[in-house]
Write a protein that holds these residues in place. Structure first.
Motif, PDB file in Angstrom:
ATOM      1  N   UNK A   1      48.236 -11.071 -46.669  1.00  0.00           N
ATOM      2  CA  UNK A   1      48.920 -12.749 -46.428  1.00  0.00           C
ATOM      3  C   UNK A   1      49.158 -12.313 -44.835  1.00  0.00           C
ATOM      4  N   UNK A   2      50.491 -11.178 -45.061  1.00  0.00           N
ATOM      5  CA  UNK A   2      50.510 -10.314 -43.769  1.00  0.00           C
ATOM      6  C   UNK A   2      49.933 -10.621 -42.353  1.00  0.00           C
ATOM      7  N   UNK A   3      48.549  -9.791 -42.582  1.00  0.00           N
ATOM      8  CA  UNK A   3      47.505 -10.054 -41.510  1.00  0.00           C
ATOM      9  C   UNK A   3      47.190 -11.682 -41.021  1.00  0.00           C
ATOM     10  N   UNK A   4      46.745 -12.564 -42.201  1.00  0.00           N
ATOM     11  CA  UNK A   4      46.595 -13.268 -41.445  1.00  0.00           C
ATOM     12  C   UNK A   4      48.035 -14.365 -41.083  1.00  0.00           C
ATOM     13  N   UNK A   5      49.099 -14.110 -41.484  1.00  0.00           N
ATOM     14  CA  UNK A   5      50.315 -14.106 -40.518  1.00  0.00           C
ATOM     15  C   UNK A   5      50.164 -14.015 -39.434  1.00  0.00           C
ATOM     16  N   UNK A   6      50.391 -12.105 -39.336  1.00  0.00           N
ATOM     17  CA  UNK A   6      49.798 -11.847 -37.576  1.00  0.00           C
ATOM     18  C   UNK A   6      48.998 -12.702 -36.997  1.00  0.00           C
ATOM     19  N   UNK A   7      48.067 -13.121 -37.652  1.00  0.00           N
ATOM     20  CA  UNK A   7      46.639 -12.976 -36.270  1.00  0.00           C
ATOM     21  C   UNK A   7      47.008 -14.380 -35.899  1.00  0.00           C
ATOM     22  N   UNK A   8      47.642 -15.543 -36.924  1.00  0.00           N
ATOM     23  CA  UNK A   8      47.578 -16.547 -36.576  1.00  0.00           C
ATOM     24  C   UNK A   8      49.195 -16.435 -34.884  1.00  0.00           C
ATOM     25  N   UNK A   9      51.000 -16.136 -35.669  1.00  0.00           N
ATOM     26  CA  UNK A   9      51.710 -15.937 -35.034  1.00  0.00           C
ATOM     27  C   UNK A   9      51.035 -15.308 -33.941  1.00  0.00           C
TER      28      UNK A   9
ATOM     29  N   UNK B   1      54.995  -7.570 -23.386  1.00  0.00           N
ATOM     30  CA  UNK B   1      54.218  -6.261 -23.403  1.00  0.00           C
ATOM     31  C   UNK B   1      54.906  -5.725 -25.443  1.00  0.00           C
ATOM     32  N   UNK B   2      56.276  -5.987 -25.360  1.00  0.00           N
ATOM     33  CA  UNK B   2      56.892  -4.987 -26.822  1.00  0.00           C
ATOM     34  C   UNK B   2      55.808  -6.103 -28.225  1.00  0.00           C
ATOM     35  N   UNK B   3      55.998  -6.709 -27.849  1.00  0.00           N
ATOM     36  CA  UNK B   3      54.950  -8.244 -28.864  1.00  0.00           C
ATOM     37  C   UNK B   3      53.300  -7.628 -29.361  1.00  0.00           C
ATOM     38  N   UNK B   4      53.201  -7.523 -27.925  1.00  0.00           N
ATOM     39  CA  UNK B   4      51.958  -7.068 -27.853  1.00  0.00           C
ATOM     40  C   UNK B   4      51.263  -5.599 -28.934  1.00  0.00           C
ATOM     41  N   UNK B   5      52.449  -5.093 -28.318  1.00  0.00           N
ATOM     42  CA  UNK B   5      52.321  -3.154 -28.611  1.00  0.00           C
ATOM     43  C   UNK B   5      53.082  -3.597 -30.197  1.00  0.00           C
ATOM     44  N   UNK B   6      53.736  -4.202 -30.971  1.00  0.00           N
ATOM     45  CA  UNK B   6      54.310  -4.144 -32.425  1.00  0.00           C
ATOM     46  C   UNK B   6      53.185  -4.918 -32.805  1.00  0.00           C
ATOM     47  N   UNK B   7      52.064  -6.030 -32.667  1.00  0.00           N
ATOM     48  CA  UNK B   7      51.516  -6.586 -33.418  1.00  0.00           C
ATOM     49  C   UNK B   7      50.225  -5.681 -33.653  1.00  0.00           C
ATOM     50  N   UNK B   8      49.750  -4.825 -32.705  1.00  0.00           N
ATOM     51  CA  UNK B   8      48.780  -3.799 -32.775  1.00  0.00           C
ATOM     52  C   UNK B   8      48.648  -2.768 -33.682  1.00  0.00           C
TER      53      UNK B   8
ATOM     54  N   UNK C   1      57.485  -4.916 -38.666  1.00  0.00           N
ATOM     55  CA  UNK C   1      57.337  -3.374 -38.190  1.00  0.00           C
ATOM     56  C   UNK C   1      58.361  -2.265 -38.470  1.00  0.00           C
ATOM     57  N   UNK C   2      59.514  -2.440 -39.386  1.00  0.00           N
ATOM     58  CA  UNK C   2      60.265  -1.594 -39.997  1.00  0.00           C
ATOM     59  C   UNK C   2      59.508  -1.117 -41.027  1.00  0.00           C
ATOM     60  N   UNK C   3      58.527  -1.698 -41.831  1.00  0.00           N
ATOM     61  CA  UNK C   3      57.534  -0.329 -43.010  1.00  0.00           C
ATOM     62  C   UNK C   3      56.521   0.165 -41.883  1.00  0.00           C
ATOM     63  N   UNK C   4      56.165   0.276 -40.346  1.00  0.00           N
ATOM     64  CA  UNK C   4      55.231   0.690 -40.473  1.00  0.00           C
ATOM     65  C   UNK C   4      55.553   1.854 -39.877  1.00  0.00           C
TER      66      UNK C   4
ATOM     67  N   UNK D   1      62.964 -16.522 -34.752  1.00  0.00           N
ATOM     68  CA  UNK D   1      62.726 -16.544 -35.966  1.00  0.00           C
ATOM     69  C   UNK D   1      61.058 -15.549 -35.867  1.00  0.00           C
ATOM     70  N   UNK D   2      60.435 -15.819 -35.046  1.00  0.00           N
ATOM     71  CA  UNK D   2      59.161 -15.182 -35.059  1.00  0.00           C
ATOM     72  C   UNK D   2      59.638 -13.536 -34.596  1.00  0.00           C
ATOM     73  N   UNK D   3      60.798 -12.661 -34.146  1.00  0.00           N
ATOM     74  CA  UNK D   3      60.903 -11.806 -33.697  1.00  0.00           C
ATOM     75  C   UNK D   3      61.562 -10.639 -34.574  1.00  0.00           C
ATOM     76  N   UNK D   4      61.980 -12.549 -35.651  1.00  0.00           N
ATOM     77  CA  UNK D   4      63.077 -11.345 -36.887  1.00  0.00           C
ATOM     78  C   UNK D   4      61.565 -10.574 -38.264  1.00  0.00           C
ATOM     79  N   UNK D   5      60.352 -12.004 -38.088  1.00  0.00           N
ATOM     80  CA  UNK D   5      59.860 -11.568 -39.118  1.00  0.00           C
ATOM     81  C   UNK D   5      58.967 -10.173 -38.473  1.00  0.00           C
ATOM     82  N   UNK D   6      58.372 -10.942 -36.783  1.00  0.00           N
ATOM     83  CA  UNK D   6      57.483  -9.036 -36.775  1.00  0.00           C
ATOM     84  C   UNK D   6      58.571  -8.009 -36.705  1.00  0.00           C
TER      85      UNK D   6
END
Length: 166
Positions: free
Chosen positions: A17-25, A145-152, A94-97, A85-90
């Motif tokens: 679920x998280x992976x699908x959300x992150x990819x679509x986002x 850049x921070x979005x990209x790094x967080x997503x990776x 990210x806080x769980x990594x 909202x996007x950055x709150x969810x990401x």
């Protein structure tokens, strides 16, 4: 509650679920960047022209007019709300990594600062404070850049084998 590394213990269904959300986002986020590139040439003068118009440029290929106050307030309002909202969810994911505290904190908080600088800056640019276009450009790049790094990081740790060190 210990959040650092929690992503490794999440059930497979939730990881999917998280992976699908992150990819679509991410598809939505990067499509928005393509739109920015098409409308403003992704440079400071292009940004200025997009919001202040180019009516005085006789050689302009595409005529652009200054945005109305209603258009600017709508743009700023919609982007600040949706991106927060996007950055709150990401940031929540990210806080769980498993990541260093300072880097994690930077990646979680920086996008909120960039959202304010980017879209608040667009409003000030529209009001005639022309030098803000450089802040808009810089903060937009930093936000991306921070979005990209967080997503990776999220995607890598989401599907990495469980190597939780307790």
């Amino acid at each position: 509650m210990q959040l650092n590394g929690l992503i490794y213990t999440v059930p497979k269904e939730i990881k999917l679920l998280i992976g699908a959300f992150i990819i679509v986002l991410s598809i939505g986020f990067y499509t928005g960047l393509l739109f920015v590139g098409e409308t403003s040439s992704a440079n400071p003068n292009g940004i200025e022209e997009q919001y202040l118009g180019n009516e005085s440029d006789e050689n302009a290929e595409v005529m652009k007019f200054k945005k109305s106050e209603k258009e600017m307030l709508t743009l700023v309002h919609n982007h600040i709300l949706s991106m927060s909202i996007i950055f709150f969810l990401v940031g929540g994911i990210l806080s769980t990594t498993q990541l260093g505290k300072k880097l994690k904190l930077f990646l979680i908080l920086e996008p909120f600062i960039s959202v304010i600088l980017t879209f608040g800056g667009l409003y000030f640019l529209w009001k005639g404070i022309l030098w803000v276009k450089y802040i808009v450009m810089f903060s937009g790049v930093l936000m991306t850049l921070t979005f990209t790094v967080a997503i990776i990081i999220i995607l890598y740790q989401l599907f990495k084998q469980n190597n939780v060190s307790k």
